[in-house]
Structure formats: C-alpha cells, structure tokens
Design a protein around this motif. Structure first.
Motif, short mmCIF file in Angstrom:
data_model
loop_
_atom_site.label_atom_id
_atom_site.label_comp_id
_atom_site.label_asym_id
_atom_site.label_seq_id
_atom_site.Cartn_x
_atom_site.Cartn_y
_atom_site.Cartn_z
N LEU A 459 81.07 48.66 40.25
CA LEU A 459 81.68 49.23 41.46
C LEU A 459 82.47 50.47 41.12
CD1 LEU A 459 84.80 47.13 42.42
CD2 LEU A 459 83.43 46.55 40.44
N ASP A 460 82.68 51.31 42.12
CA ASP A 460 83.49 52.51 41.93
C ASP A 460 84.98 52.21 42.03
OD1 ASP A 460 81.19 53.90 41.64
OD2 ASP A 460 81.38 55.10 43.46
N GLY A 461 85.32 51.11 42.63
CA GLY A 461 86.71 50.73 42.80
C GLY A 461 86.84 49.78 43.98
N VAL A 462 88.06 49.59 44.45
CA VAL A 462 88.29 48.73 45.61
C VAL A 462 89.21 49.45 46.58
CG1 VAL A 462 87.99 46.63 44.22
CG2 VAL A 462 90.28 47.54 44.60
N GLN A 463 89.24 48.95 47.81
CA GLN A 463 90.11 49.53 48.82
C GLN A 463 90.72 48.43 49.67
OE1 GLN A 463 87.14 51.96 50.68
NE2 GLN A 463 86.61 50.40 52.22
N ALA A 464 91.87 48.69 50.22
CA ALA A 464 92.49 47.74 51.13
C ALA A 464 91.60 47.57 52.36
CB ALA A 464 93.88 48.21 51.53
N SER A 465 91.48 46.33 52.84
CA SER A 465 90.61 46.07 53.98
C SER A 465 91.07 44.82 54.70
CB SER A 465 89.16 45.89 53.50
OG SER A 465 88.33 45.46 54.56
N SER A 466 91.07 44.90 56.03
CA SER A 466 91.40 43.72 56.84
C SER A 466 90.15 42.92 57.18
CB SER A 466 92.09 44.17 58.14
OG SER A 466 91.25 45.04 58.87
N ARG A 467 88.99 43.38 56.70
CA ARG A 467 87.74 42.72 57.04
C ARG A 467 87.61 41.37 56.35
NH1 ARG A 467 81.71 45.41 56.25
NH2 ARG A 467 80.53 43.70 57.23
N TYR A 468 88.18 41.27 55.14
CA TYR A 468 88.06 40.05 54.35
C TYR A 468 89.43 39.42 54.15
CZ TYR A 468 83.54 42.17 53.36
OH TYR A 468 82.30 42.75 53.47
N ALA A 469 89.42 38.09 53.94
CA ALA A 469 90.67 37.33 53.88
C ALA A 469 91.58 37.77 52.74
CB ALA A 469 90.35 35.84 53.73
N GLY A 470 91.00 38.28 51.66
CA GLY A 470 91.81 38.70 50.52
C GLY A 470 92.47 40.04 50.69
N GLY A 471 92.18 40.73 51.80
CA GLY A 471 92.82 42.02 52.07
C GLY A 471 92.29 43.15 51.22
N VAL A 472 91.13 42.96 50.59
CA VAL A 472 90.59 43.98 49.70
C VAL A 472 89.06 43.93 49.79
CG1 VAL A 472 90.54 42.44 47.70
CG2 VAL A 472 90.72 44.89 47.34
N ALA A 473 88.42 45.10 49.59
CA ALA A 473 86.96 45.16 49.66
C ALA A 473 86.44 46.04 48.53
CB ALA A 473 86.51 45.72 51.01
N LEU A 474 85.23 45.74 48.06
CA LEU A 474 84.59 46.50 47.00
C LEU A 474 84.09 47.83 47.54
CD1 LEU A 474 82.35 43.65 45.51
CD2 LEU A 474 84.73 44.17 44.96
N ARG A 475 84.08 48.87 46.68
CA ARG A 475 83.54 50.18 47.05
C ARG A 475 82.28 50.44 46.23
NH1 ARG A 475 85.96 54.41 45.64
NH2 ARG A 475 85.30 55.73 47.39
N PHE A 476 81.18 50.73 46.92
CA PHE A 476 79.92 51.11 46.28
C PHE A 476 79.51 50.10 45.20
CE2 PHE A 476 82.01 55.08 47.65
CZ PHE A 476 81.10 55.47 48.62
N ALA A 477 79.42 48.85 45.61
CA ALA A 477 79.08 47.78 44.68
C ALA A 477 77.57 47.70 44.46
CB ALA A 477 79.60 46.45 45.21
N ARG A 478 77.17 47.39 43.24
CA ARG A 478 75.76 47.21 42.93
C ARG A 478 75.61 46.08 41.89
NH1 ARG A 478 73.92 49.38 38.27
NH2 ARG A 478 71.79 49.52 39.09
N VAL A 479 74.50 45.37 41.99
CA VAL A 479 74.24 44.26 41.07
C VAL A 479 73.82 44.80 39.71
CG1 VAL A 479 72.74 42.28 40.63
CG2 VAL A 479 73.61 42.70 42.94
N VAL A 480 74.48 44.30 38.66
CA VAL A 480 74.07 44.61 37.30
C VAL A 480 73.11 43.53 36.80
CG1 VAL A 480 74.83 44.99 34.92
CG2 VAL A 480 76.22 45.83 36.83
N ARG A 481 73.53 42.27 36.97
CA ARG A 481 72.73 41.14 36.48
C ARG A 481 73.41 39.84 36.90
NH1 ARG A 481 74.54 41.83 30.13
NH2 ARG A 481 76.76 41.64 30.53
N TYR A 482 72.67 38.77 36.89
CA TYR A 482 73.26 37.44 37.01
C TYR A 482 73.78 37.02 35.64
CZ TYR A 482 71.83 36.57 41.81
OH TYR A 482 71.72 36.62 43.18
N ARG A 483 74.78 36.13 35.64
CA ARG A 483 75.40 35.68 34.39
C ARG A 483 75.20 34.17 34.22
NH1 ARG A 483 78.57 39.31 31.39
NH2 ARG A 483 78.43 37.52 30.01
N PRO A 484 74.04 33.74 33.71
CA PRO A 484 73.81 32.31 33.51
C PRO A 484 74.70 31.70 32.44
CG PRO A 484 72.04 33.60 32.52
CD PRO A 484 72.87 34.56 33.31
N ASP A 485 75.39 32.55 31.65
CA ASP A 485 76.30 32.04 30.63
C ASP A 485 77.68 31.74 31.19
OD1 ASP A 485 76.59 34.83 31.08
OD2 ASP A 485 77.74 35.04 29.23
N LYS A 486 77.88 31.99 32.48
CA LYS A 486 79.19 31.77 33.07
C LYS A 486 79.10 30.80 34.24
CE LYS A 486 81.34 36.13 31.73
NZ LYS A 486 82.19 37.27 32.16
#
Length: 504
Positions: A459-486
């Motif tokens: 991601l490029d960063g995060v921004q404050a957002s009232s859209r989600y319960a945590g009050g924060v939203a991802l900016r320009f997010a993209r999938v790198v990979r799934y993590r089967p080790d986690k």
C-alpha cells in the motif's frame, strides 16, 4: 461446570470491545472451573477444543438433525469426553460411531449450546478470547504477574496447560516450565520502523541483519534427533530432509536455532516465496532436487545444555556464530555503514533489514520494539473477511477482497479496506476455489468467510476514514501474495495500521 456457563461467557466476550471487560469475564470462568474442567474450558474459550479439529464440518453436524434440549444440563467435562471419543474413534464402523456420539452430544445441548458447539467445531468461534487476553485472565485469576504467565506460555506453547499450572500451583508451578528440546516456542517478532535512521536512533546498540523473503523455521537438535518447525509451530521435518541433515552435522550435541529458509535460483537470488512454501508439503524427490532449501540462522536459543532465552542478544549471537558458521544470516553488529547493508540486501533480492537490540532477551511470541524491520515498501499482513464476485473478464471469479486488521483486544478483525488489484489469474482461480470452503454466509454479490486466511498487502499508506469501524482506510492497496505460513493471530493489528497515519 455447565457448558452453559462457558456459552454465556462467550456471549459476554462477543458483546464488548473492552479488553478489561473481556479479561474479567475469562478470569471468572477460570476461578469457577474445577480441576478436571479448566483445560477444556480454556480450550473452548480460545476457539479450539483440546482435541483440535475432529473432522466435523457444518454440513455434517447439520445433517445429524439433533433437536435441542430445553434446559442446560451438559457439563464441560461431558463435552470434552465426547469430543475425545470422536477424535480417537477409527477403523471399521468409525463413521457411524462418530455420528452417534456427536448426535447424542448435540441432542443434550440447548439451542444456544448447539450454536456454540457448531461454531467451535467448525473453527468459527471468533468471539474475542485471543491468546493475549487469556494470558491476562490467567494472571488475574491466579493472582500472579502477567510476565510469569507469558513466559510459561512461551515455553509450553499451550494455554490450557499454562492455566492449569497457574491455578493449581501458582507462580512456582509456572516457573517450572523450561525450554524443552523437541517442543517449539513461539517465535519472537519484529515491529515496523519508518526508516533505518529511526530504527538506529531507537536502538542505540544494535545488530543490522538482512530481512529475507523466506519462510521462518525453528530447528531443534538433541543428539542425532532433529526437528524442524514452521512459524506456526507445525513440524515439517519429513519434508525438509536437507535441513535436518545440515543441522545434524553442526558442531554441537544439542541446539535450538531460529532462522529463515528459502530456495535460491542459480544466480543466488531468492526464488518466489510460494516456491519455498511448496517444499513444506512435498516429499517428491524431483521437487526436492529442484528446490533445495538454504537456511539462514539469526538466533540461538539453546546450545549444548545451556538455555539462552534470557541471555542478551549479544551473547546469543556469539553462540550462534560458534555453532552455525557459514549459515548465519548476513549482518553486522553496530555497523559503520548500515545504509550499505540495506543497499546490499535489496540488491540481492531481499526485503530490507532488521535492526535488533543487542541487549534484549528473546521475547517469544511478542512483537515488541527490540526488533525493528526496515523495508522500503509498505506492506501489511491482513485477514481476508470476504470476497465479491467479479465483473467483466472476472465474471465467475471471486475478486474484490475485504481486508481486516487484527484487534489486539481479542475482538473480531476490523475491516480497513478492499482491493482487487494485484490478483493474477492463478490467484483468482485459487481463491474462487478456496474461499467457499471457509464460507460463513453470502449474499448476491459477496461471499463472507471465516477469518483464517492471511494475505500480504502492499500500500501507499493509510488515511483517516469514517467508512470503516477502525477509523482508518488503506490507500492504493494491492495483493502481493497469500501467506500460508501465517495464521490470523499473526496478522498486523489495527494499532499497526493506525500508526501509519500521517502525523500532524
């Protein structure tokens, strides 16, 4: 203790976001449970029976058609005994016998108890009693310091056993736990740093090591007996024979090492992470020959009869270099030119560096500030909560992912954004097949899943957002990979996401 007591406690946990309130609920259960009930009660409230998964899915349980009881009468011991019988029943006629036991169990349960058992047995019991909260509850119930409980859990790896020791023998029993060869400990984790200068300023006396894009391993050797474990403490010795042979040849009698392993290309650069992980489930000779794993060790927790968990990293590093030799991860203590190390790591195809406090002990299972990872690209490990059906060329595929951060106070994951970017055709096909296996419910556009899969997001960063319960939203997010080790418990917390908000 009645199962109804545990069910009510579970409901109370789900109804609050307060860590203090959750701790109080759990501590009361621990105080109330009898000696023969405590282990099962702790296991139930942390979302997994003591027997582990018993192979009963939602459809199997529903097809039993058990009518609920009108009044609560099942005890925790009754349930534990029934699940124990199901888990150990095998051979001719076992399917029928397992169905009989589960049917009788569910017929003795009230509607609320049936719902609890369904969720417990199918892995959907995510009401908030995560490990950290249960550790606090054990400390409160037994009236012992939390650090003593955390250390006992670190060494035992089992919360029910830790609770049993605390409630029966107090601080003395908890201090009896020791590092045991052949029993893995939870790995120490690193926290992100904004930059290399920031990390070096925070940790004035430090070692700087490569951060590799490999799979975490922990190896135990006792004489000729060797065990290799993943970061989730799953044993993979049978799949990584070359690692076991290498450890068996080290100049020592007994050792516990922490490190990374990865498959290398012919030019010495790391192969894709998924190729390394594929070895953890394969014993095919042709794949083993094609993907030999190279270990890079960065910590030594035990050497020739001496436990080193409490020793400062400076001493553990000396032991590591004594025993692991050429297999020590590249790095330098108090380097004159740390920037050169970061540049070299990136040039070699790795992720960055980790800066570690040379005076710190090994804090297993903790993500503190003694280890700080520095990566030029912002990434987060998040939990998949749902996926939406795609449009256009993605019609028929589950595409847009709903992403959640872990609640450090034990609640359900907190949604922080969505993304369909970065999904290759291979990943689209895989998640369209895999996600329905974890389905909890769906609507016309979205399949909601149990929060078990971890995905790495750039991601490029995060921004404050009232859209989600945590009050924060991802900016320009993209999938790198799934993590089967986690596992979901390894995902980044909402606090880590909020910490990425721009200051000022």
């Amino acid at each position: 203790m009645l199962l109804d007591d545990v069910v009510r406690a579970s409901a109370d946990l789900a109804a609050t976001r307060s860590r203090k309130a959750k701790t109080a609920v759990l501590a009361e259960v621990l105080r109330t449970a009898g000696p023969g009930e405590l282990t099962a009660a702790v296991a139930f409230l942390t979302g997994q029976p003591a027997q582990g998964r018993i192979g009963a899915g939602w459809r199997t349980l529903a097809e039993l058609g058990a009518e609920p009881a009108t009044e609560p009468a099942l005890t925790v011991a009754d349930v534990d005994a029934a699940l124990g019988e199901v888990a150990t029943t095998s051979g001719s006629g076992s399917a029928t016998r397992r169905a009989e036991v589960l049917g009788a169990l569910l017929s003795s349960a009230t509607k609320a108890e049936q719902d609890f058992l369904f969720r417990l047995l199918t892995g959907e019991l995510r009401q908030g009693a995560l490990e950290g909260v249960m550790v606090d509850a054990i400390a409160a119930a037994a009236e012992v310091p939390g650090e003593v409980v955390r250390r006992a859990f670190m060494l035992s790896g089992r919360l029910p056993a830790t609770a049993e020791a605390a409630m029966s023998g107090g601080i003395e029993a908890l201090r009896e736990f020791r590092l045991e060869l052949g029993r893995p400990v939870r790995p120490m984790l690193a926290s992100p740093a904004e930059s290399l200068p920031d990390a070096l300023t925070e940790l004035s006396s430090a070692v700087v090591e490569y951060k590799m894009d490999g799979a975490r391993i922990q190896v135990h050797r006792d004489g000729d007996e060797v065990h290799v474990y993943t970061r989730t403490l799953r044993e993979i010795t049978a799949h990584v024979g070359e690692l076991a042979e290498l450890v068996r040849a080290l100049p020592c009698t007994s050792v516990v090492l922490d490190g990374e392993t990865l498959a290398l290309a012919d030019d010495g650069r790391p192969r894709p992470f998924q190729e390394t992980m594929s070895r953890f489930g394969s014993t095919r000779e042709e794949q083993v020959r094609a993907l030999l794993l190279r270990p890079y060790f960065f910590d030594c927790l035990h050497l020739d009869g001496t436990d080193l968990l409490d020793a400062p990293l400076r001493e553990r590093n000396a032991a590591l270099r004594q025993v692991a030799g050429e297999h020590v991860i590249p790095g330098q203590s108090e380097p004159a030119d740390p920037d050169a190390l970061l540049t070299a790591s990136l040039a070699a195809g790795h992720e960055g560096v980790v800066v570690k406090d040379l005076e710190s002990p090994y804090a297993a299972g903790r993500r503190g500030r003694a280890w700080l990872k520095v990566k030029p690209v912002h990434t987060l490990d998040l939990v998949v909560l749902a996926a939406e059906w795609g449009h256009g060329r993605r019609t028929g595929y589950l595409s847009n992912l709903h992403l959640g951060a872990r609640d450090p106070d034990g609640g359900a994951p907190i949604m922080v954004g969505k993304t369909f970017k970065g999904l290759t055709d291979q990943l689209l096909s895989w998640q369209t097949e895999r996600l329905p296996e974890l389905e909890s419910h769906r609507d016309d556009w979205t399949v909601h899943v149990r929060p078990e899969l971890v995905v790495e997001i750039e991601l490029d960063g995060v921004q404050a957002s009232s859209r989600y319960a945590g009050g924060v939203a991802l900016r320009f997010a993209r999938v790198v990979r799934y993590r089967p080790d986690k596992e979901a418990r390894d995902a980044d917390t909402i606090d880590a996401v909020r910490a990425m908000l721009p200051s000022g």
